[in-house]
Scaffold this active site. Structure first.
Site, PDB file in Angstrom:
ATOM      1  N   GLU A 114      -1.854 -26.717  -4.562  1.00 20.35           N
ATOM      2  CA  GLU A 114      -1.535 -27.567  -5.298  1.00 20.35           C
ATOM      3  C   GLU A 114      -1.745 -28.173  -6.674  1.00 20.35           C
ATOM      4  O   GLU A 114      -0.263 -28.032  -7.551  1.00 20.35           O
ATOM      5  CB  GLU A 114      -0.145 -28.924  -4.274  1.00 20.35           C
ATOM      6  CG  GLU A 114       0.515 -28.201  -3.139  1.00 20.35           C
ATOM      7  CD  GLU A 114      -0.554 -27.932  -1.642  1.00 20.35           C
ATOM      8  OE1 GLU A 114      -1.381 -28.559  -1.500  1.00 20.35           O
ATOM      9  OE2 GLU A 114       0.504 -28.163  -0.771  1.00 20.35           O
TER      10      GLU A 114
ATOM     11  N   PHE B  61       3.875 -37.328  10.424  1.00 24.56           N
ATOM     12  CA  PHE B  61       3.309 -36.556  10.465  1.00 24.56           C
ATOM     13  C   PHE B  61       3.165 -35.723   8.951  1.00 24.56           C
ATOM     14  O   PHE B  61       4.858 -35.808   8.206  1.00 24.56           O
ATOM     15  CB  PHE B  61       3.281 -35.462  11.266  1.00 24.56           C
ATOM     16  CG  PHE B  61       2.862 -33.865  10.571  1.00 24.56           C
ATOM     17  CD1 PHE B  61       1.430 -33.754  10.737  1.00 24.56           C
ATOM     18  CD2 PHE B  61       3.421 -32.448  10.167  1.00 24.56           C
ATOM     19  CE1 PHE B  61      -0.144 -33.082  10.674  1.00 24.56           C
ATOM     20  CE2 PHE B  61       2.590 -31.526   9.966  1.00 24.56           C
ATOM     21  CZ  PHE B  61       1.230 -31.597  10.483  1.00 24.56           C
ATOM     22  N   GLN B  62       2.297 -36.075   7.761  1.00 23.65           N
ATOM     23  CA  GLN B  62       1.955 -35.210   6.503  1.00 23.65           C
ATOM     24  C   GLN B  62       3.085 -36.171   5.700  1.00 23.65           C
ATOM     25  O   GLN B  62       3.859 -36.042   5.109  1.00 23.65           O
ATOM     26  CB  GLN B  62       3.224 -34.257   6.317  1.00 23.65           C
ATOM     27  CG  GLN B  62       1.884 -33.104   6.338  1.00 23.65           C
ATOM     28  CD  GLN B  62       1.847 -31.558   6.346  1.00 23.65           C
ATOM     29  OE1 GLN B  62       3.284 -30.999   6.670  1.00 23.65           O
ATOM     30  NE2 GLN B  62       1.015 -30.794   6.370  1.00 23.65           N
TER      31      GLN B  62
ATOM     32  N   LYS C 124      13.804 -35.287   4.053  1.00 21.49           N
ATOM     33  CA  LYS C 124      14.030 -33.173   4.183  1.00 21.49           C
ATOM     34  C   LYS C 124      15.622 -33.299   5.235  1.00 21.49           C
ATOM     35  O   LYS C 124      16.247 -32.071   4.778  1.00 21.49           O
ATOM     36  CB  LYS C 124      13.131 -32.593   5.779  1.00 21.49           C
ATOM     37  CG  LYS C 124      13.875 -32.087   6.702  1.00 21.49           C
ATOM     38  CD  LYS C 124      12.387 -30.880   6.662  1.00 21.49           C
ATOM     39  CE  LYS C 124      12.516 -29.761   7.463  1.00 21.49           C
ATOM     40  NZ  LYS C 124      11.982 -28.470   8.545  1.00 21.49           N
TER      41      LYS C 124
ATOM     42  N   MET D   5     -22.394 -30.745 -19.647  1.00 23.61           N
ATOM     43  CA  MET D   5     -21.743 -31.502 -21.350  1.00 23.61           C
ATOM     44  C   MET D   5     -22.319 -32.916 -20.130  1.00 23.61           C
ATOM     45  O   MET D   5     -22.834 -33.620 -20.696  1.00 23.61           O
ATOM     46  CB  MET D   5     -20.439 -31.604 -20.789  1.00 23.61           C
ATOM     47  CG  MET D   5     -19.932 -33.401 -21.969  1.00 23.61           C
ATOM     48  SD  MET D   5     -20.409 -32.243 -23.579  1.00 23.61           S
ATOM     49  CE  MET D   5     -19.065 -31.883 -24.735  1.00 23.61           C
TER      50      MET D   5
END
Lengths: 577, 160
Positions: free
Chosen positions: A50, A112-113, A162, A474
């Site tokens: 993502e 969940f999630q 949802k 760096m």
């Protein structure tokens, strides 16, 4: 018309003119994906992570000037996206991120999630929304795009439960306009402030234009060029502003700041009139604030009032769209006689003679600067160049002079390693006819490597220029300078064979170890129009980025390559990062 | 310097955390914060007391204005204004101290709103300094509990 929430959302996106969505499906967004599947006008790019989705949407937005769109699922989908959102936020990139959320009935139950998406992203978005009701979808999407793309742009998150995507409701179409009493991005330019700015400009003996990312994001390149040409003033640009004014023009002094040119920084230091345009006096620009531009009257042009006076006190501020303000300035300056600045140019040309970007070559070792210079040559300076973060980013900015805006795509504010590759993919989708090169390093490239797979699936041929020095360069440079060469954890042992790796992803891999092979390899890579080519170029592991203002020093205290090999800093400098 | 900043914001969930989050993320001070709905049910009024020099207060006001939910921001301290704070104090009393407490309550014009055998619950509204003086007027060991609302305020100017 009766539609479910997901179908309404997709219709809203269509109505917004969205052509590309970068995303990754999951439980909470399955209805949205189902609706998206039957939509023929929006192409969905299935990334492999993502964060890559958001960076790709970001690269797309920076290149095209349009709003980037990303779609992720709830929980880890959203948390993975956060780095990308913060990257876009820091650089003021217009973007709408849609995330799924668990059903409204179970919000707060540690489902969940489930994560508190609005809470997690609050400090790195311009605004965010939680939609629990399909009735709110259309207006909220309209608001989100409006907020993301107007004023000082930025990412807006829409978190949708949802159940809101499942509910069927009567859909009355996407609203054409939106009114928000609490958000009025249109600014009337204050003509008194314009007059004050002109009065300062008229008296200037040592003026300099200091232009930043706002000139690019605000599409003010033409106006900036006109103002600069009309006044005959020297111009320096920030890392984010490169390309708004042509770097190869004689009035351009190059980049300023920590790794800017000597002439830019000296001119800033000695200037009596700084015209800051869409720039925010970032700490990489100013160096030590106590030593910053001691003689200058500062005019600050910005869309965001909070940028004014945040870091540096200014004498005249003009709030408004950079492009509008520049036009007002150009108009106001017509017929005015400016001071003769020949002496100032003479001084600047003396500083130019220092040739602060000169570097020593060593027989048998490829210098990273040479690679970028050759990339410029091979692409005729016409490529879109994305970068990751580190030494290679500075070398790309220093040695690839950009003559056009939206050609230089990098994470300047947040400094996100891993940005370059997905951003290159987004850039290629936005400008399929332009060459896209991703200048990266062996550290950064490994942070978003999985997107090589996406690039094959969606045929986004880019050229990856991996400046492979085996170090987190760096970090190594700072350890050399400021930590008595104790190279703590900055050496990258056990690097993969990038050629085989590229090949395993279905791309072409070429390893370059000798300077003589460099140009042929670059030519070969760009000859492969339809293929992604990974050039793994073994460069000098000890090379440092110069010139440099060490943290804690002023613009006039630059260190130059070959002349000041060892930089030093003070306690306040070490504190500054 | 102490400033009272009055904010009108959309009465939406999460609006409070946007403001509070802004203060903590940018390292601004909050001495007190009160919030409630106004006569317009779609608007909330938030009053924040903060301490900072002029530059900091200017940034606070600008940053608040940037929040999408914020409709107006006013630095009340920059204009003629009225400020008030309410305190509820639970004070323990006994036969020896009751007379003294009563005198103090009279002096401040405070109101007893609940009188039990061993304790009073007392209410007082006023400027913060008056509330401080009132609390300090009692022996610390007699104060069982203090609950202050934080400052709220209005601008005296009548705006059209």
């Amino acid at each position: 018309m009766k539609l479910n929430g997901a179908q309404i959302l997709v219709d809203c996106l269509k109505s917004e003119g969205v052509k590309h969505i970068f995303g990754y499906p999951g439980g909470a967004v399955l209805h949205i994906y189902d609706a998206l599947d039957s939509c023929t006008t929006i192409d969905h790019v299935l990334v492999r992570h993502e964060q890559g989705a958001v960076h790709a949407a970001d690269g797309y937005a920076r290149t095209s000037g349009k709003c980037g769109v990303s779609l992720v699922t709830s929980g880890p989908g959203l948390t993975n996206a956060v780095t990308g959102i913060a990257t876009a936020f820091t650089d003021s990139i217009p973007m709408v991120v849609i995330s799924g959320q668990v059903p409204s009935a179970v919000i707060g139950s540690d489902a969940f999630q489930e994560v508190d998406a609005v809470g997690i992203t609050r400090s790195c978005v311009k605004h965010n929304f939680l939609i629990k009701n399909a009735d709110d979808l259309a207006e909220t999407v309209k608001k989100a795009f409006y907020i993301a793309t107007t004023g000082r742009p930025g990412p807006v998150l829409i978190d949708i439960t949802k159940d809101a995507t499942i509910a069927e409701i009567e859909y009355e179409g996407y609203p054409e306009t939106i009114e928000m009493r609490s958000y009025q991005p249109k600014v009337q330019i204050n003509t008194e402030q314009i007059a004050k700015a002109i009065a300062v400009i008229e008296k200037a003996q040592k003026p300099i234009i200091y232009s930043g990312g706002g000139s690019v994001i605000g599409n003010a390149s033409e106006a900036l060029t006109t103002l600069t040409r009309n006044t005959g003033f020297p111009i320096t640009q920030t890392l984010m502003g490169l390309g708004a004014y042509p770097a190869t023009d004689k009035q351009s002094l190059g980049m300023l700041g920590m790794h800017g040119t000597y002439e830019s920084n000296m001119a800033m230091h000695d200037s009596d009139c700084i015209i800051a345009i869409g720039a925010r006096f970032d700490d990489r620009i100013t160096g030590n604030l106590e030593k910053f531009c001691p003689y200058a009257k500062i005019i600050h042009i910005d869309i965001d009032p909070s940028s004014v006076g945040k870091v540096v006190g200014v004498d005249v501020s003009v709030i408004g769209q950079v492009n509008d303000v520049l036009h007002a300035l150009i108009q106001g300056l017509k017929g005015k006689t400016l001071s003769n600045i020949d002496t100032w140019w003479k001084q600047i040309n003396e500083w130019r003679k220092v040739d602060s970007l000169a570097y020593k070559t060593t027989e048998g070792i490829i210098k990273p600067q040479t690679v970028v210079e050759m990339l410029y040559e091979v692409t005729n300076g016409e490529a879109i160049v994305t970068s990751d973060v580190g030494q290679h980013q500075m070398w790309a900015a220093q040695y690839y002079p950009f003559d056009k805006p939206r050609r230089w795509i990098n994470s300047g504010g947040l400094g996100t390693m891993g940005f370059g590759l997905p951003a290159a993919m987004g850039a290629k989708l936005a400008e399929p006819d332009l060459e896209v090169a991703c200048v990266t390093g062996d550290g950064s490239i490994q942070m978003m490597l999985q997107e090589l797979s996406t690039m094959l699936q969606y045929h986004t041929p880019v050229k990856i220029i991996n400046l492979n020095n085996g170090y987190l360069g760096m970090v190594r440079q700072w350890q050399e300078f400021f930590y008595e060469k104790r190279y703590a954890m900055s050496y990258m042992d056990a690097l993969p064979d990038f050629v085989k790796l590229a090949e395993s992803y279905g791309h072409i891999g070429i390893r370059v170890e000798k300077e003589a092979d460099l140009k042929p390899a670059l030519l070969e890579a760009f000859k492969q129009k339809d293929r992604t080519v990974f050039l793994d170029i073994i460069t000098d592991p000890t090379e440092n980025v110069f010139p440099m203002i060490p943290s804690g020093a002023g613009h006039h205290e630059m260190l130059l390559a070959g002349r000041d090999e060892m930089a030093s800093t003070n306690d306040s400098g070490l504190n500054l990062v | 310097m102490r400033h009272i900043i009055s904010i009108q914001l959309e009465n939406e969930s999460g609006a409070l955390s946007r403001v509070a989050g802004l203060f903590s993320a940018r390292g601004f001070n909050i001495e007190s914060l009160t919030v409630a709905t106004t006569n317009d049910p779609t608007l909330s009024r938030m009053t924040i007391v903060s301490v900072g020099n002029d530059d900091i207060i200017e940034q606070i006001v600008k940053q608040l204005n940037k929040l999408i939910d914020v409709v107006t921001v006013t630095d009340l301290t920059a204009t003629e204004h009225i400020e008030r704070e309410l305190v509820l104090i639970k004070i323990s009393i006994d036969n020896d101290t009751q007379a003294k407490v009563d005198t103090q309550l009279d002096a401040f014009n405070a109101k007893i709103i609940d009188a039990a055998e061993e304790a009073y619950i007392v209410e007082l509204a006023g400027k913060s300094q008056k509330i401080n003086d009132f609390i300090n007027a009692f022996d610390a060991d007699k104060i069982i509990e203090v609950s202050r609302t934080g400052v709220t305020g209005v601008c005296q100017k009548i705006e059209s």
